[in-house]
Design an enzyme around this catalytic site. Structure first.
Site, mmCIF file in Angstrom:
data_model
loop_
_atom_site.group_PDB
_atom_site.id
_atom_site.type_symbol
_atom_site.label_atom_id
_atom_site.label_comp_id
_atom_site.label_asym_id
_atom_site.label_seq_id
_atom_site.Cartn_x
_atom_site.Cartn_y
_atom_site.Cartn_z
ATOM 1 C CD GLU A 74 -2.835 1.248 2.418
ATOM 2 O OE1 GLU A 74 -3.523 2.266 2.575
ATOM 3 O OE2 GLU A 74 -2.868 0.282 3.196
ATOM 4 C CG HIS A 75 0.991 4.280 -3.032
ATOM 5 N ND1 HIS A 75 2.338 4.198 -3.337
ATOM 6 C CD2 HIS A 75 0.330 4.074 -4.194
ATOM 7 C CE1 HIS A 75 2.481 3.957 -4.629
ATOM 8 N NE2 HIS A 75 1.285 3.858 -5.170
ATOM 9 C CB VAL A 76 0.163 3.341 3.837
ATOM 10 C CG1 VAL A 76 0.823 1.993 4.079
ATOM 11 C CG2 VAL A 76 -0.420 3.886 5.129
#
Length: 315
Positions: free
Chosen positions: A99-101
């Site tokens: 995830e882009h996190v």
């Protein structure tokens, strides 16, 4: 937050000569068999994700698709962090979550920590790539199909070059040091993916945010690679995280021609040297972090090669 002692990854020749992979490998610190790829934007993460989808059958793990399809947020509130950490914890053993996190402290929510990995890229190259990515016709066709009532961008916006955007002082291409609010959501803070969700991580190009991010890399991440050095990155992943990346370098070369980066920018016009220099001046601390990560990657690689040479000499 307590003041952080600046980290340095400039080893002496003597230190380089005594490096061992075990000294530089955080994989053993993981408390559960899950891999968490906290992917930065525009660093080649799409290529690595696609490659891992090939690897999963060979190395008997499962790439979970939930995080890949989630809408990106700059930071998460504590409840959302806990939910993400809980979701990963409840995955089967041998699962990969992508995830882009930013980095999440699993222990803060009384959960075991996974294996953390990520990639970095030259900061200015990321911004140029992002600028033309959001103008990509295919990406925008999908966006407007899913959001038919969204206002259309003017033709001039699509046609404007990065050179003109920077030189004209367009707010979209102004990267103001220590800024917290953004005119455009352009993921300019590469460090935030490592620093985490604290308010200290928000100011752009902040020395404090960079020091926190360095500390996370040093203590939490098994590998932070770069697609600019694909062979070195795959070699380090293969040896430091064999559960997921065994035979990665060999398999990558088998699939290399068929692997397609779904987010590749086919339209990426020339950017003038003076424009790159203008932008670079506002990314000083972001570059410090980028070079820190690359140097750590090289140290991990050198430790592997030194061990291999010693083994050959004794055989």
């Amino acid at each position: 937050m307590k003041p952080l002692k600046p980290l340095s990854h400039t080893p002496s020749p003597k230190q380089l000569g005594s490096l061992t992979p075990s000294q530089l490998n955080n994989t053993a610190k993981a408390e559960m068999d899950r891999l968490f790829f906290t992917r930065c934007a525009k660093v080649g993460s799409e290529s690595l994700t696609e490659f891992m989808e090939h690897l999963q059958e060979i190395n008997n793990f499962q790439v979970d698709k939930y995080g890949i399809n989630k809408k990106s947020k700059r930071q998460l509130k504590p409840r959302a962090q806990a939910e993400t950490a809980g979701y990963i914890y409840n995955l089967d053993e041998g699962s990969v979550y992508i995830e882009h996190v930013p980095w999440i402290d699993f222990n803060e929510y009384n959960l075991p920590k996974p294996i953390f990995i990520n990639l970095v890229r030259d900061p200015v190259e990321r911004m140029i790539s992002w600028y033309y990515y959001v103008r990509n016709s295919y990406r925008n066709a999908i966006f407007y199909r899913n959001n038919p009532l969204a206002p259309l961008k003017p033709t001039a916006w699509f046609k404007k070059s990065y050179n003109d955007c920077v030189r004209s002082g367009d707010p979209e291409c102004q990267y103001v040091p220590l800024a917290v609010r953004d005119v455009e959501g352009n993921f300019k803070r590469q460090t935030i993916f490592f620093c985490g969700h604290d308010q200290d991580c928000l100011p752009f190009n902040s020395p404090l945010a960079v020091q926190i991010a360095k500390r996370r890399v040093e203590t939490e991440y098994a590998v932070v690679g770069t697609w600019e050095e694909t062979n070195i990155t795959l070699t380090v992943l293969e040896h430091y995280i064999p559960r997921y990346f065994a035979r990665a370098k060999m398999i990558f070369h088998l699939y290399q021609k068929s692997l397609q980066n779904r987010n590749r920018n086919n339209r990426k016009p020339h950017v003038d040297a003076d424009v790159r220099a203008m932008v670079r001046r506002n990314f000083t601390h972001e570059y410090d972090f980028y070079y820190f990560c690359k140097q750590r990657l090289y140290m991990q690689y050198i430790a592997l090669k030194r061990t291999e040479l010693e083994r050959l000499n004794f055989s």
